[in-house]
Motif scaffolding. Structure first.
Motif, PDB file in Angstrom:
ATOM      1  N   GLU A  73       9.397 -37.246 -23.383  1.00  0.00           N
ATOM      2  CA  GLU A  73       9.613 -36.333 -22.261  1.00  0.00           C
ATOM      3  C   GLU A  73      10.649 -35.266 -22.610  1.00  0.00           C
ATOM      4  OE1 GLU A  73       8.738 -39.256 -18.419  1.00  0.00           O
ATOM      5  OE2 GLU A  73      10.752 -39.211 -19.322  1.00  0.00           O
ATOM      6  N   ILE A  74      11.696 -35.687 -23.321  1.00  0.00           N
ATOM      7  CA  ILE A  74      12.740 -34.734 -23.718  1.00  0.00           C
ATOM      8  C   ILE A  74      12.189 -33.749 -24.743  1.00  0.00           C
ATOM      9  CG2 ILE A  74      14.990 -34.496 -24.822  1.00  0.00           C
ATOM     10  CD1 ILE A  74      15.709 -37.244 -23.644  1.00  0.00           C
ATOM     11  N   ILE A  75      11.373 -34.232 -25.680  1.00  0.00           N
ATOM     12  CA  ILE A  75      10.749 -33.344 -26.662  1.00  0.00           C
ATOM     13  C   ILE A  75       9.906 -32.283 -25.960  1.00  0.00           C
ATOM     14  CG2 ILE A  75       8.992 -33.230 -28.476  1.00  0.00           C
ATOM     15  CD1 ILE A  75      10.023 -35.957 -29.457  1.00  0.00           C
ATOM     16  N   GLU A  76       9.166 -32.693 -24.962  1.00  0.00           N
ATOM     17  CA  GLU A  76       8.346 -31.753 -24.215  1.00  0.00           C
ATOM     18  C   GLU A  76       9.207 -30.674 -23.562  1.00  0.00           C
ATOM     19  OE1 GLU A  76       6.066 -32.223 -20.109  1.00  0.00           O
ATOM     20  OE2 GLU A  76       4.912 -33.136 -21.760  1.00  0.00           O
ATOM     21  N   GLU A  77      10.330 -31.098 -22.962  1.00  0.00           N
ATOM     22  CA  GLU A  77      11.217 -30.128 -22.324  1.00  0.00           C
ATOM     23  C   GLU A  77      11.836 -29.181 -23.354  1.00  0.00           C
ATOM     24  OE1 GLU A  77      15.218 -29.713 -19.539  1.00  0.00           O
ATOM     25  OE2 GLU A  77      14.355 -31.697 -19.895  1.00  0.00           O
ATOM     26  N   LEU A  78      12.233 -29.712 -24.503  1.00  0.00           N
ATOM     27  CA  LEU A  78      12.826 -28.859 -25.528  1.00  0.00           C
ATOM     28  C   LEU A  78      11.825 -27.797 -25.996  1.00  0.00           C
ATOM     29  CD1 LEU A  78      14.797 -31.418 -27.744  1.00  0.00           C
ATOM     30  CD2 LEU A  78      15.676 -29.939 -25.937  1.00  0.00           C
ATOM     31  N   TYR A  79      10.593 -28.183 -26.190  1.00  0.00           N
ATOM     32  CA  TYR A  79       9.574 -27.214 -26.607  1.00  0.00           C
ATOM     33  C   TYR A  79       9.354 -26.149 -25.541  1.00  0.00           C
ATOM     34  CZ  TYR A  79       7.793 -28.942 -31.077  1.00  0.00           C
ATOM     35  OH  TYR A  79       7.654 -29.255 -32.408  1.00  0.00           O
ATOM     36  N   LEU A  80       9.332 -26.570 -24.296  1.00  0.00           N
ATOM     37  CA  LEU A  80       9.144 -25.600 -23.217  1.00  0.00           C
ATOM     38  C   LEU A  80      10.338 -24.651 -23.111  1.00  0.00           C
ATOM     39  CD1 LEU A  80       7.567 -27.868 -20.459  1.00  0.00           C
ATOM     40  CD2 LEU A  80       6.440 -25.994 -21.666  1.00  0.00           C
ATOM     41  N   ARG A  81      11.545 -25.184 -23.272  1.00  0.00           N
ATOM     42  CA  ARG A  81      12.736 -24.344 -23.199  1.00  0.00           C
ATOM     43  C   ARG A  81      12.793 -23.337 -24.350  1.00  0.00           C
ATOM     44  NH1 ARG A  81      17.907 -25.646 -21.029  1.00  0.00           N
ATOM     45  NH2 ARG A  81      17.793 -27.038 -19.243  1.00  0.00           N
ATOM     46  N   VAL A  82      12.474 -23.786 -25.543  1.00  0.00           N
ATOM     47  CA  VAL A  82      12.645 -22.961 -26.736  1.00  0.00           C
ATOM     48  C   VAL A  82      11.422 -22.090 -27.022  1.00  0.00           C
ATOM     49  CG1 VAL A  82      13.086 -23.012 -29.221  1.00  0.00           C
ATOM     50  CG2 VAL A  82      14.226 -24.651 -27.725  1.00  0.00           C
ATOM     51  N   PHE A  83      10.234 -22.672 -26.944  1.00  0.00           N
ATOM     52  CA  PHE A  83       9.014 -21.962 -27.334  1.00  0.00           C
ATOM     53  C   PHE A  83       8.122 -21.568 -26.163  1.00  0.00           C
ATOM     54  CE2 PHE A  83       9.149 -24.625 -31.493  1.00  0.00           C
ATOM     55  CZ  PHE A  83      10.101 -23.766 -32.029  1.00  0.00           C
ATOM     56  N   THR A  84       8.413 -22.062 -24.964  1.00  0.00           N
ATOM     57  CA  THR A  84       7.574 -21.839 -23.775  1.00  0.00           C
ATOM     58  C   THR A  84       6.173 -22.412 -23.986  1.00  0.00           C
ATOM     59  OG1 THR A  84       8.783 -19.744 -23.557  1.00  0.00           O
ATOM     60  CG2 THR A  84       7.049 -20.138 -21.979  1.00  0.00           C
ATOM     61  N   ARG A  85       6.099 -23.491 -24.691  1.00  0.00           N
ATOM     62  CA  ARG A  85       4.809 -24.170 -24.871  1.00  0.00           C
ATOM     63  C   ARG A  85       5.064 -25.648 -25.075  1.00  0.00           C
ATOM     64  NH1 ARG A  85       3.867 -25.891 -30.055  1.00  0.00           N
ATOM     65  NH2 ARG A  85       5.024 -24.863 -31.750  1.00  0.00           N
ATOM     66  N   LEU A  86       4.000 -26.427 -24.918  1.00  0.00           N
ATOM     67  CA  LEU A  86       4.084 -27.865 -25.167  1.00  0.00           C
ATOM     68  C   LEU A  86       3.858 -28.134 -26.653  1.00  0.00           C
ATOM     69  CD1 LEU A  86       1.970 -29.057 -22.106  1.00  0.00           C
ATOM     70  CD2 LEU A  86       4.451 -29.264 -22.377  1.00  0.00           C
ATOM     71  N   PRO A  87       4.418 -29.211 -27.167  1.00  0.00           N
ATOM     72  CA  PRO A  87       4.155 -29.556 -28.571  1.00  0.00           C
ATOM     73  C   PRO A  87       2.689 -29.917 -28.753  1.00  0.00           C
ATOM     74  CG  PRO A  87       5.321 -31.343 -27.465  1.00  0.00           C
ATOM     75  CD  PRO A  87       5.308 -30.199 -26.502  1.00  0.00           C
TER      76      PRO A  87
END
Length: 807
Positions: free
Chosen positions: A754-768
């Motif tokens: 869940e945290i990985i998903e949030e980090l990707y959204l915050r940084v790249f604006t996309r899901l991994p």
């Protein structure tokens, strides 16, 4: 073959079999022959359904209405007797009628040093910077660069060394001719051929006694070159150009043979001395023509012959797409496909507000199935405060808002007041023309009217003039201070006449030594360095206005500057806005509009300027058009046709995020606020009022110092120092740790996925992606500390190109 989700083979072809003829044009559209030796060349251009143009001058048929008035030989008209007639030009069933007027057909006009002899020196290259036009001349002989000082040139030719350069007794033995034909050793070689037209002109002037023009001789006011655009198909395909000069007495003449032509891209299109543009490899070129002190130019496109290309059936959202696609069709380039939702959202947030979307913003947008969601988010972002902050920063760069070492010149307080005034203007959506008028006409105490700081930033009249031209018109006139501009139309007369508008600005100290009171002094002027003449105010590229004695010249300038009569203001603002969203101006650099640096898409720039004017200079409305266009929303992924294109907006450009926005993004994403001098804790870098305020990160990533209005002050090129600072410096690592985002989410009971998903959204604006998830899961083995692993992942994401670049 599939590009962007559609099959090129299934797309509608641009043409079936042989392309149909769609238009025929004749240049010039009217002919005026005046005096015995006047001539006018005729050029005929055909345009076909595939956008290709052809020079069909030789294939066209011609019929003169009255052959007693003029004769036509190899598409050149010459006078016979006075009167009016017409020339009928026919090609492939299309006929055009060209009016012909003949006057003074038996008169022998007196030779003019200004209008006949001076152009010979320019055409032969004698007065260029590499020859006698250099500041020190060449081999003991100096001419003014591109003829900015005809009186001085006449003196140096005829009086500097009596009987040395001209021999009026035996004109043919004049050193002027013998050097130019290399009869006498000449460093520049033979510039003229004995008996050619240029030689005959100089000889005729010498035989006439090398006269100087009488006062009031007609002067050139405009140079016109045609055809304005050509699309040449196949190597070796050619188009003859036609140059026509218009004079102050209302006359005109064909000056093609006396005009100096130059291509900015000889590989794509080269141009001969006679003005014949010849296609080379695929590409485009701009042909600059110079005659006397005037310059003009035309665009020529070169495409391969028999290129197997079909235009894809792509949607066009608005006039922007129509103008961009019209040129792409001519170049046989297909635009890239649309960007995906995640890419678009990140791009539009960065471009409109200088911020990244939050994870919640991204989730909401990606889950939205509405076909109008992109337009909705654009409208939302245009109303946010961050939009104002971003454009205040951009205008602060143009206006050079920064304090000076000497506080009495420009104090930190004045810089903040000026910045706050600018913020109020943009937040209130004050039209750009009104804002610029307020700056140009600013009067009174600078503390009470912060716009008056425009005249505190720069106190030198000439530098102030240059800054105003560059910021508000996109024109660099600095070269014309010392000589006629070598690559543009601006002369020394233009420069000093424009400077005269700023010659009567009064400045006196206020009660506070940091304050300046701006007034109209009502007196003062600017003297031309050649001759010392006091120059009357004249609009740059425009007429000379009538100004009452003692009236504020700046008011007159402001009225013209922001009016439709000024062709530069709206185009400049539109180009600045466009460049912000595409990383490249239609004219690029954006503040270097000149004849030899033309717009890549003139029709697009004209339409953007017209729309901005129609919107009453509400640049938010123009931004809405730009962001809603399909062109703006294209993917950065190239296709087979546009991989090599970087000037026609056929795909999105990958741009490094500018310094202030990148620092703010790091703070926002990590939750670690930045402390910036002059701002409260958590203040954003885009809110810095003073150009002198900076830190190591901002300097490394190229923040503008605001010392000049030049767009080049903002450094957008990535370099090794930036990469090392992100990798090894405290900018990223310290913020990841001090922000404590991962620790907070773990305390909240969030799982690593869940945290990985949030980090990707915050940084790249996309899901991994599924692949990324699988690879990342391997790092969470037995005995691994999740917080450490997640912080390392966070750090690596922030160092990725996908974060540092807008794409």
């Amino acid at each position: 073959m599939t590009i962007g989700g559609f099959a090129l083979g299934a797309a509608l072809p641009l043409f079936a079999a042989a392309p149909a003829l769609t238009d025929v044009k004749v240049f010039p559209a009217d002919v005026n022959l005046r005096t015995r030796h006047d001539r006018q060349s005729i050029v005929v251009q055909a345009t076909y359904a595939d956008g290709v143009t052809r020079d069909v001058t030789a294939q066209a048929s011609y019929a003169l209405g009255n052959k007693a008035l003029a004769k036509l030989d190899q598409a050149i008209l010459a006078p016979l007797a006075d009167g009016t007639t017409e020339l009928r030009v026919t090609f492939s069933g299309k006929t055009l009628v060209v009016p012909v007027k003949v006057e003074k057909s038996q008169e022998e006009p007196p030779i003019s040093f200004l209008n006949d002899v001076m152009p010979v020196f320019t055409k032969a290259g004698c007065n260029t910077g590499g020859c006698h036009g250099s500041s020190r001349g060449k081999d003991g002989f100096r001419l003014s660069l591109f003829g900015y000082d005809p009186d001085g040139d006449h003196f140096r030719l005829t009086r500097e060394f009596i009987a040395r350069r001209v021999n009026l007794a035996v004109p043919e033995e004049s050193l002027l001719l013998e050097k130019a034909t290399n009869k006498v050793p000449h460093t520049g070689g033979d510039r003229l051929k004995e008996g050619d037209e240029l030689y005959r002109t100089l000889l005729a002037w010498l035989k006439a006694g090398a006269p100087k023009d009488a006062p009031g001789v007609a002067r050139i006011v405009r140079l016109e070159v045609n055809p304005a655009q050509s699309v040449l198909e196949g190597t070796g395909e050619a188009q003859q150009l036609s140059a026509r000069a218009f004079y102050s007495d209302g006359t005109d003449r064909d000056v093609t043979r006396l005009t100096a032509f130059m291509s900015n891209n000889d590989v794509a299109v080269k141009v001969t001395d006679t003005g014949r543009a010849i296609a080379g490899v695929r590409g485009e070129a701009f042909i600059t023509a110079r005659f006397e002190d005037q310059a003009a130019g035309v665009q020529v496109l070169s495409i391969p012959k028999g290129l197997n290309f079909t235009w894809p059936a792509v949607a066009e959202t608005n006039y922007i797409d129509t103008a961009v696609n019209a040129k792409l069709r001519k170049l046989r380039i297909a635009p890239s496909e649309l960007s995906d939702d995640a890419t678009f959202l990140r791009r539009v947030f960065l471009d409109i507000t200088g911020t990244l979307p939050t994870a919640d913003d991204a989730r909401k947008f990606l889950a939205d199935s509405s076909p109008k969601k992109r337009a909705a988010v654009i409208d939302d972002l245009l109303g946010r405060r961050e939009f104002t902050d971003l454009w205040v920063m951009r205008w602060a760069e143009l206006l050079q808002i920064r304090s000076a070492d000497q506080q009495v010149l420009m104090s930190a307080k004045s810089a903040v007041q000026y910045f706050d005034w600018l913020e109020e203007q943009i937040a209130a959506n004050v039209p750009v023309d009104q804002m610029v008028r307020s700056l140009i006409t600013a009067t009174g105490p600078s503390f009470e009217n912060p716009a008056a700081n425009f005249y505190k930033i720069e106190r030198d009249t000439l530098k102030l003039t240059e800054n105003a031209a560059q910021a508000f018109m996109g024109v660099r006139i600095q070269c014309a201070q010392c000589h006629n501009h070598p690559f543009d139309r601006w002369t020394m007369n233009d420069y000093y006449s424009f400077a005269a508008f700023f010659a009567q600005i009064g400045r006196k100290p206020g009660e506070d030594p940091r304050e300046t009171i701006i007034t109209n002094s009502g007196g003062g002027g600017v003297k031309h360095p050649v001759g010392g003449k006091d120059m009357a105010p004249k609009f740059l590229g425009g007429p000379q206005p009538e100004i009452a004695k003692g009236a504020d010249r700046r008011q007159v300038l402001a009225d013209w500057l922001t009016s439709p009569q000024n062709p530069y203001f709206a185009r400049n603002v539109a180009n600045i806005v466009w460049a912000h969203f595409f990383g490249k101006g239609i004219v690029d650099p954006i503040d270097d509009i000149r004849v030899s640096n033309p717009p890549s898409n003139p029709a697009l720039l004209d339409q953007l300027a017209a729309k901005l004017t129609a919107y009453r200079y509400d640049f938010r409305a123009l931004i809405r058009d730009i962001c809603n266009s399909r062109t703006y929303q294209l993917s950065a992924v190239a296709n087979a046709t546009n991989a090599g294109d970087d000037i026609n907006f056929s795909k999105s450009a990958v741009r490094r995020i500018r310094a202030e926005v990148l620092l703010d993004a790091l703070s926002d994403v990590t939750g670690a606020a930045e402390k910036i001098r002059g701002l409260p804790q958590g203040g954003r870098a885009v809110e810095i009022a003073d150009g002198r305020t900076s830190n190591y990160f901002l300097t490394t990533f190229g923040r503008a110092t605001r010392e000049t209005p030049c767009s080049c002050e903002v450094k957008m090129e990535p370099n090794l120092s930036q990469a090392l600072h992100l990798l090894n410096g405290e900018a990223v690592n310290a913020k990841v740790v001090s922000g404590g985002l991962v620790k907070k989410r773990l305390k909240e009971g969030r799982t690593p996925p869940e945290i990985i998903e949030e980090l990707y959204l915050r940084v790249f604006t996309r899901l991994p992606t599924a692949t990324e998830k699988e690879k990342l899961q391997a790092f969470f083995g037995e005995g691994k500390n999740p917080e450490t692993v997640l912080n390392d992942l966070f750090w690596s994401l922030l160092n990725a190109k996908e974060f540092v670049f807008n794409h």
